[in-house]
Motif scaffolding. Sequence first.
Motif, PDB file in Angstrom:
ATOM      1  N   GLU A 172     -14.693 -12.115  23.072  1.00 26.80           N
ATOM      2  CA  GLU A 172     -13.726 -11.367  23.692  1.00 26.80           C
ATOM      3  C   GLU A 172     -13.620 -10.078  23.077  1.00 26.80           C
ATOM      4  OE1 GLU A 172     -12.114 -12.157  26.321  1.00 26.80           O
ATOM      5  OE2 GLU A 172     -10.785 -10.475  26.668  1.00 26.80           O
ATOM      6  N   HIS A 173     -13.789  -9.879  21.830  1.00 30.60           N
ATOM      7  CA  HIS A 173     -13.734  -8.436  21.123  1.00 30.60           C
ATOM      8  C   HIS A 173     -14.722  -7.873  21.279  1.00 30.60           C
ATOM      9  CE1 HIS A 173     -10.110  -9.311  19.087  1.00 30.60           C
ATOM     10  NE2 HIS A 173     -10.328 -10.377  18.303  1.00 30.60           N
TER      11      HIS A 173
ATOM     12  N   TYR B 229     -16.022  -7.567  24.242  1.00 32.83           N
ATOM     13  CA  TYR B 229     -16.241  -7.409  25.696  1.00 32.83           C
ATOM     14  C   TYR B 229     -15.195  -6.024  25.615  1.00 32.83           C
ATOM     15  CZ  TYR B 229     -14.165  -7.355  30.270  1.00 32.83           C
ATOM     16  OH  TYR B 229     -13.821  -6.971  31.624  1.00 32.83           O
ATOM     17  N   LYS B 230     -14.174  -6.492  24.608  1.00 31.73           N
ATOM     18  CA  LYS B 230     -13.107  -5.222  24.830  1.00 31.73           C
ATOM     19  C   LYS B 230     -13.861  -4.064  24.358  1.00 31.73           C
ATOM     20  CE  LYS B 230      -8.871  -7.913  24.449  1.00 31.73           C
ATOM     21  NZ  LYS B 230      -8.042  -8.506  23.218  1.00 31.73           N
ATOM     22  N   TYR B 231     -14.531  -4.241  23.294  1.00 37.01           N
ATOM     23  CA  TYR B 231     -14.926  -2.954  22.691  1.00 37.01           C
ATOM     24  C   TYR B 231     -16.379  -2.294  23.357  1.00 37.01           C
ATOM     25  CZ  TYR B 231     -16.959  -0.018  18.678  1.00 37.01           C
ATOM     26  OH  TYR B 231     -17.406   0.948  18.209  1.00 37.01           O
TER      27      TYR B 231
ATOM     28  N   ASN C 135     -15.032  -2.743  28.029  1.00 40.12           N
ATOM     29  CA  ASN C 135     -13.936  -2.070  28.198  1.00 40.12           C
ATOM     30  C   ASN C 135     -13.531  -0.747  27.572  1.00 40.12           C
ATOM     31  OD1 ASN C 135     -13.173  -3.233  30.249  1.00 40.12           O
ATOM     32  ND2 ASN C 135     -11.502  -4.593  29.507  1.00 40.12           N
ATOM     33  N   ASP C 136     -14.228  -0.456  26.544  1.00 42.68           N
ATOM     34  CA  ASP C 136     -13.975   0.654  25.794  1.00 42.68           C
ATOM     35  C   ASP C 136     -12.688   0.696  25.006  1.00 42.68           C
ATOM     36  OD1 ASP C 136     -15.063   2.588  24.538  1.00 42.68           O
ATOM     37  OD2 ASP C 136     -15.373   3.993  26.372  1.00 42.68           O
ATOM     38  N   ASN C 137     -11.936  -0.627  24.709  1.00 41.03           N
ATOM     39  CA  ASN C 137     -10.798  -0.556  24.294  1.00 41.03           C
ATOM     40  C   ASN C 137     -10.407  -1.714  23.333  1.00 41.03           C
ATOM     41  OD1 ASN C 137      -8.095  -0.390  24.261  1.00 41.03           O
ATOM     42  ND2 ASN C 137      -7.721  -1.435  26.263  1.00 41.03           N
ATOM     43  N   PRO C 138     -10.823  -1.362  22.074  1.00 41.87           N
ATOM     44  CA  PRO C 138     -11.155  -2.488  20.923  1.00 41.87           C
ATOM     45  C   PRO C 138      -9.725  -2.922  20.687  1.00 41.87           C
ATOM     46  CG  PRO C 138     -11.758  -0.432  20.373  1.00 41.87           C
ATOM     47  CD  PRO C 138     -11.526  -0.239  21.523  1.00 41.87           C
ATOM     48  N   THR C 139      -9.263  -3.970  20.061  1.00 43.91           N
ATOM     49  CA  THR C 139      -8.063  -4.391  19.695  1.00 43.91           C
ATOM     50  C   THR C 139      -7.721  -5.045  18.263  1.00 43.91           C
ATOM     51  OG1 THR C 139      -8.239  -6.603  20.600  1.00 43.91           O
ATOM     52  CG2 THR C 139      -7.041  -4.805  21.932  1.00 43.91           C
TER      53      THR C 139
ATOM     54  N   SER D  39     -23.371  -4.621  25.579  1.00 39.96           N
ATOM     55  CA  SER D  39     -22.526  -4.658  26.807  1.00 39.96           C
ATOM     56  C   SER D  39     -23.042  -5.679  27.714  1.00 39.96           C
ATOM     57  CB  SER D  39     -22.205  -3.326  27.504  1.00 39.96           C
ATOM     58  OG  SER D  39     -23.517  -2.749  27.450  1.00 39.96           O
TER      59      SER D  39
ATOM     60  N   LYS E  35     -20.431  -4.908  32.827  1.00 36.88           N
ATOM     61  CA  LYS E  35     -19.843  -3.323  32.768  1.00 36.88           C
ATOM     62  C   LYS E  35     -20.324  -2.609  33.991  1.00 36.88           C
ATOM     63  CE  LYS E  35     -19.793   0.466  29.594  1.00 36.88           C
ATOM     64  NZ  LYS E  35     -20.039   0.671  28.197  1.00 36.88           N
TER      65      LYS E  35
END
Length: 684
Positions: free
Chosen positions: A16-17, A19-21, A24-28, A151, A247
């Motif tokens: 999941e991380h 994928y986000k990174y 989605n270019d949006n790490p949490t 990706s 992506k």
Amino acid sequence: MEVKTQINTLRDELREHNYKYYVNDNPTISDFEFDKKLEQLKSLEAAHPEFYDATSPSVRVGGEVTKNFHTVKHINRMYSLDNSYSIEDLKDWEARIKKIVDGAIQYTCELKYDGASISLHYENGKFVQAVTRGDGNQGDEVTANVRTIRSVPLQLKGDAIPEKFEIRGEIVLPWEGFYKMNEERAAQGLDLYRNPRNTASGSLKLQDSAEVAKRPLDCLLYQLAGNNLPVQSQFDSLMLARKWGFKAPAASKLVSSIEEVFEFINHWDVARKQLPYETDGVVVKVNSLRQQEELGFTAKSPKWAMAYKFAAEQVSTRLEEITYQVGRTGSITPVANLEAVEISGTTVRRASLHNADQIEKLDIRVGDEVYVEKGGEIIPKIVAVDLSKRPQNSVPTIYATHCPECHTELVRKVEDAKHFCPNEMACPPQVKGRIEHFISRKAMDIDGIGAETVGQLVEAGMIHNYADLYDLTVEQVLPLERMAQKSAENMVNGITASKQVPFERLLFGLGIRYVGETVAKKLAKFYKNMDSLMAMPAAPDKENIDLFADVTSPADKKIEELSAIPEIGAAIAQSVVEFITDKRQLEIVDRLGKAGLQLALSEEQLEGQTDKLVGKSFVISGVFEMSRNDLKKLIEDNGGKVSSSLSSKTDYLVRGENMGPSKLEKAEKLGITMLSEQEFIEMV
Ligand code: AMP
Ligand code: ZN
């Protein structure tokens, strides 16, 4: 918690991380936390190999090595696209397709990414295979390498995922990563990569997937293929792909008229310059899959899609001077020095002129107003001359006749487009190039000296070749600019330490043309030392000429001898002979020997090496007491050759446990001698 659950939880989280990174270019979470979790997963997996999973996030670091890429036939052919260059071309296309399909047509507009085409295969939601486009009918299987691209989802998300399907897209290398790779190459004194596209496709064919993992590749996906896909249109398939975790480029738009297609093109012709990767156009696709089916394909491309190529930006400026650059191997490149001009946001002062033919063909002259273009390459090129602006006193360009660095007369071989400077032993850039190669990581790997110091030493006249390095002292190099006591000592120590570098790497370091790492290893193994490599066969007996005497010259005999070594071709043999018959090179090699370098394989390397199996070809099959690798090494150390399949050329089959019955049958048919592991060991 049970280990298995622990591993699965970590895998899900990391997936999941990831994928986000990367998608989605949006790490949490922070990189640090991510790495910590990854380490945790890796150590659990190492302790519990029974839970191995090829789609685990830990496989991204690579490690699998592919020696030969398999050819795979595409299930659905990978077509190319028809190109258009103007609004008129696109209108013509629309008119053509409107004659075939009924009803309104919607279009999906996408950007055309400039990278390497790829087809990814998924089964039961898991990534199973990646194949390059190749010739469209069949490509190369590059799964291990593609698995490292962050990706590319290894395990899909969501539901209603078809049991089996294919998705196509483009593997690209973003500009930033490309520049960074080139900076590293420059620092190592290596030739720069020309453009991101070639570097991306080259990366897919690297043998070591761990190397691929280090490259900042990205994968954009835009086309589903397969049976019974749960979609009716191209645009829906992009959205669906995105839901599954791919992506799929955000810069895609569904439009209802060709006018809106033009708007998309005009917008992106400018906006693309801000994108992180190279794009060379727009792809327009008929949106409805039913209409696509109606339209079908031509022999090479779908009728339902059209690529629109952006015009490469051209500007005109004045050519002030033509200079000539000498490369490491002596090749000459003419360079146009221009009045500074802006192209695509960068200031350009120099452009490549390729070679003498190019200058002549375009009749390029100093003082001309020239058109400069910057395409996918980093180096801009001159594409045309504005003859209407040619000054009256202009004179045709006369190509350089002498080397700008050492003033030696240039030569040009018939088969070469480029001129080159033949003064390899004294032309400064060539001298520096050879020494830089000698000290490089894969050759002598000398610490404490870099390209810059080599330059200083050569310019100061302190060294003229790599043998000179071994005479340098701390006192001598201290006066050089930016050289402190400590660095001088490091340098001299590094040089001294390199005397222990094994023979095969020294052989590679000598910089004999075509003798790369692998060839150097082969030669070292075959000849075992420099003396036998350099030994020339006897000359024909002149006194005693009779018709049947052998009149082959020693050089030709040596070429024959070299070419008989497996995998050593004529060009390599020729180049080795040129080297070993050059007195100046022999002198240098001689000095290397006197300085104490390893001009022979060491005792240790020679240990266990014999000629017992020379000329014998082996196939090994089944399970053995010793490892297959050890068995292979044993055969090769004794001069034998291991091949993977049985043929009439096979001499021995070493059979282990559980060997397949068909192989056995084939071996019997071919009358190949079979050996058990024990019998083989006794043989050597
Ligand atoms: P060409 O190689 O010029 O025939 O162009 C066809 C290639 O464009 C395809 O093989 C793809 O690799 C590439 N391409 C890049 N972006 C797209 C896109 N959005 N849709 C289809 N093909 C694309
Ligand atoms: Zn020169």
